[in-house]
Design a protein around this motif. Structure first.
Motif, PDB file in Angstrom:
ATOM      1  N   SER A   1      -6.990  -9.134   3.429  1.00  0.00           N
ATOM      2  CA  SER A   1      -6.302  -8.146   4.259  1.00  0.00           C
ATOM      3  C   SER A   1      -7.240  -7.002   4.635  1.00  0.00           C
ATOM      4  O   SER A   1      -8.051  -6.549   3.810  1.00  0.00           O
ATOM      5  N   PRO A   2      -7.150  -6.517   5.868  1.00  0.00           N
ATOM      6  CA  PRO A   2      -7.972  -5.351   6.245  1.00  0.00           C
ATOM      7  C   PRO A   2      -7.575  -4.081   5.494  1.00  0.00           C
ATOM      8  O   PRO A   2      -8.292  -3.084   5.544  1.00  0.00           O
ATOM      9  N   LEU A   3      -6.430  -4.129   4.796  1.00  0.00           N
ATOM     10  CA  LEU A   3      -5.985  -2.960   4.034  1.00  0.00           C
ATOM     11  C   LEU A   3      -6.535  -2.938   2.612  1.00  0.00           C
ATOM     12  O   LEU A   3      -6.324  -1.966   1.890  1.00  0.00           O
ATOM     13  N   VAL A   4      -7.217  -3.993   2.202  1.00  0.00           N
ATOM     14  CA  VAL A   4      -7.743  -4.055   0.834  1.00  0.00           C
ATOM     15  C   VAL A   4      -8.683  -2.886   0.531  1.00  0.00           C
ATOM     16  O   VAL A   4      -8.594  -2.281  -0.550  1.00  0.00           O
ATOM     17  N   PRO A   5      -9.618  -2.508   1.428  1.00  0.00           N
ATOM     18  CA  PRO A   5     -10.458  -1.338   1.107  1.00  0.00           C
ATOM     19  C   PRO A   5      -9.658  -0.058   0.879  1.00  0.00           C
ATOM     20  O   PRO A   5     -10.027   0.749   0.022  1.00  0.00           O
TER      21      PRO A   5
ATOM     22  N   LEU B   1       0.828  -1.202   0.000  1.00  0.00           N
ATOM     23  CA  LEU B   1       0.000   0.000   0.000  1.00  0.00           C
ATOM     24  C   LEU B   1       0.865   1.257   0.000  1.00  0.00           C
ATOM     25  O   LEU B   1       0.633   2.206  -0.762  1.00  0.00           O
ATOM     26  N   ASP B   2       1.904   1.247   0.847  1.00  0.00           N
ATOM     27  CA  ASP B   2       2.777   2.417   0.934  1.00  0.00           C
ATOM     28  C   ASP B   2       3.576   2.616  -0.345  1.00  0.00           C
ATOM     29  O   ASP B   2       3.843   3.758  -0.754  1.00  0.00           O
ATOM     30  N   GLN B   3       3.969   1.514  -0.995  1.00  0.00           N
ATOM     31  CA  GLN B   3       4.675   1.646  -2.263  1.00  0.00           C
ATOM     32  C   GLN B   3       3.797   2.349  -3.296  1.00  0.00           C
ATOM     33  O   GLN B   3       4.276   3.197  -4.059  1.00  0.00           O
ATOM     34  N   GLY B   4       2.537   2.004  -3.326  1.00  0.00           N
ATOM     35  CA  GLY B   4       1.630   2.674  -4.251  1.00  0.00           C
ATOM     36  C   GLY B   4       1.525   4.161  -3.958  1.00  0.00           C
ATOM     37  O   GLY B   4       1.531   4.996  -4.875  1.00  0.00           O
TER      38      GLY B   4
ATOM     39  N   PHE C   1      -0.336  -0.486 -10.114  1.00  0.00           N
ATOM     40  CA  PHE C   1       0.145  -1.868 -10.030  1.00  0.00           C
ATOM     41  C   PHE C   1       0.249  -2.310  -8.567  1.00  0.00           C
ATOM     42  O   PHE C   1      -0.174  -3.419  -8.212  1.00  0.00           O
ATOM     43  N   HIS C   2       0.812  -1.466  -7.711  1.00  0.00           N
ATOM     44  CA  HIS C   2       0.983  -1.843  -6.303  1.00  0.00           C
ATOM     45  C   HIS C   2      -0.368  -1.977  -5.598  1.00  0.00           C
ATOM     46  O   HIS C   2      -0.567  -2.899  -4.790  1.00  0.00           O
ATOM     47  N   PHE C   3      -1.287  -1.068  -5.880  1.00  0.00           N
ATOM     48  CA  PHE C   3      -2.607  -1.156  -5.253  1.00  0.00           C
ATOM     49  C   PHE C   3      -3.325  -2.441  -5.667  1.00  0.00           C
ATOM     50  O   PHE C   3      -3.864  -3.165  -4.821  1.00  0.00           O
ATOM     51  N   THR C   4      -3.340  -2.720  -6.961  1.00  0.00           N
ATOM     52  CA  THR C   4      -4.042  -3.920  -7.437  1.00  0.00           C
ATOM     53  C   THR C   4      -3.321  -5.193  -7.012  1.00  0.00           C
ATOM     54  O   THR C   4      -3.964  -6.232  -6.802  1.00  0.00           O
TER      55      THR C   4
END
Length: 483
Positions: free
Chosen positions: A173-177, A144-147, A161-164
């Motif tokens: 993952s709870p970070l998907v949203p 997520l942070d890379q995106g 790309f990083h988000f997808t």
């Protein structure tokens, strides 16, 4: 300054009382290592060498006299190893690099690196950590942070790309949203509204109390407007405000601005202006106020308050940059010319030129041409648009036929580059002007130059001009195409 959260003092060794025993404990492995460090009047080089050994690394970097005089006092209990290094070394002006096998001490840079360099370093560190610890639980957050870092660097496709990647590889993952919302916002900014709509829709499946759900519903409404459903956008926003009213000024401002845009596109300018007035009372951030002024200009045009719309476009032009500023300047100039204010067009051109290369692609040439013509100023006919030039000649012919002559001559001088119908019009108009000032021969010469384009009509006009000059024998020949 690093080290503010730890008591770290640096003095010459003889200024200190007798040192007490140092406590150093390392737990965990890899990126998860933690350290407890308690020391009074400890030699920094010895301390770092011991810390490196106990963490399974080799110490590299500066040697005495850089470190020998440095004595530190520190008390840090069960902290991440990286934090301990940052606090202790930062207090004496040093930096570090940590790898699985080495601890390298570095002199801190004299100047803060540029933002782009820091972002590039961040990406390099993320990539190295991902290759060394592919199964670490921090991988989800890292993706997520890379995106987000790539977004700051302006690399939209890399960020996407990083988000997808997080969405696809860690679907639970709870970070998907967060990744879905970030990807949807990015896609919307790239005008890929259908893809963005799909991702926003997934985030709206979160519980009602989750703030990300409200952000996604706002994004959905924006996509609907850009997909040519402004009326549906209005309904969505009003329902959103009823179900989940926001107390955050920025979010409320975004809702009001989008509502005003949707109302304006739905041909409801009065309601749009009411929403903009509420936004103004809210005290929205500057960027929202500038966007609001653009919507206000469009709504005023719908209401035919044209002078007020022109002033609004000038505000937009002065507060924006690039293509947005250029488009606003152009619209303000068009309104000024239509309102019979050619002098305002010249002032707009001057202000635009002072912005330099930022808006160099904007061409107000045709508008400035018409403005100068209306003011009776000199114009460069060779640089004018042929259609506008013909319009100017027709207007001049109605007021002062002699003033139209140089315009027709300049138009005709374009030769075969000019459209045939305009060449014929220019030649025939010029011929009828020349017969009175230059004589019949000059008029017939002009018509002869374009005879091939329309022989019948040109022969008829040539004969009529000869009759007008009372040259009846020449008129008979002209009607036969000999002139």
């Amino acid at each position: 300054m690093r080290g503010l959260f730890a008591l770290v003092l640096t003095l010459a060794q003889e200024d200190w009382p007798q040192a007490r025993p140092t406590r150093l404990e390392i737990t965990g492995s890899g990126l998860e290592q933690r350290a407890t460090l308690v020391a009074t009047n400890a030699n920094l080089e010895t301390l770092m060498r011991t810390l490196a050994e106990r963490s399974g690394r080799v110490l590299e970097g500066p040697r005495p006299p850089d470190l020998a005089p440095a004595l530190v006092t520190v008390e840090l209990i069960d902290r991440p190893l990286t934090q301990v290094l940052e606090y202790v070394l930062g207090s004496v002006g040093l930096d570090y690099e940590l790898s699985p096998s080495t601890l390298r001490l570095l002199r801190a840079p004299e100047e803060q690196p540029a933002a782009e360099e820091l972002l590039a370093r961040s990406m390099a560190t993320y990539l190295r950590a991902a290759s060394l610890f592919p199964q670490a639980p921090e991988q989800e957050r890292a993706r997520l942070d890379q995106g987000r870092v790539e977004l700051l660097r302006g690399n939209s496709e890399a960020a996407l790309f990083h988000f997808t990647s997080l969405i696809d590889t860690h679907p639970r993952s709870p970070l998907v949203p967060d990744a879905q919302l970030a990807a949807a916002d990015l896609l919307a900014s790239l005008e890929r509204y259908e893809e963005a709509h799909t991702l926003y829709l997934r985030v709206t499946e979160l519980p009602a109390q989750d703030p990300r759900r409200g952000q996604a519903r706002l994004g959905l409404a924006r996509c609907q407007m850009e997909l040519s459903n402004p009326s549906f956008t209005v309904l969505m926003l009003r329902r959103l405000e009823r179900d989940s009213p926001s107390e955050d000024p920025r979010e409320k401002g975004q809702r009001l601005l989008l509502l005003a845009r949707a109302l304006e596109r739905s041909a409801l300018p009065v309601e749009a202006l009411e929403a903009l007035d509420e936004l103004e009372r809210l005290g929205a951030p500057l960027e929202l106020q500038v966007e609001a002024m653009q919507v206000r200009a469009l709504a005023l045009e719908r209401l035919e308050y044209v002078p007020a719309a022109g002033r609004a476009w000038m505000v937009v032009a002065r507060e924006t940059r690039g293509a947005a500023a250029g488009a606003a300047y152009r619209r303000a100039a068009e309104i000024a010319l239509a309102q019979g204010e050619p002098l305002s067009v010249l002032f707009i051109e001057k202000e635009l030129s002072q912005r330099g290369a930022e808006v160099a692609a904007v061409d107000l040439g045709p508008l400035v041409f018409d403005a100068r013509l209306a003011l009776g100023l000199s114009v460069d006919w060779s640089a004018a648009d042929p259609g506008r030039q013909a319009q100017a000649a027709r207007r001049a012919a109605q007021l002062d036929p002699a003033a139209a002559r140089p315009i027709w001559e300049a138009l005709l001088s374009r030769g075969e580059a000019l459209a045939p119908e305009l060449r014929l019009e220019a030649a025939r108009s010029l011929a009828q002007l020349l017969i009175d000032s230059e004589g019949l021969d000059a008029a017939l010469s002009v018509l002869a130059g374009v005879r091939a384009l329309d022989p019948d009509d040109n022969d008829r006009l040539a004969g009529e001009l000869c009759q007008r000059a009372r040259e009846f024998e020449r008129a008979a020949q002209a009607f036969l195409g000999r002139y």
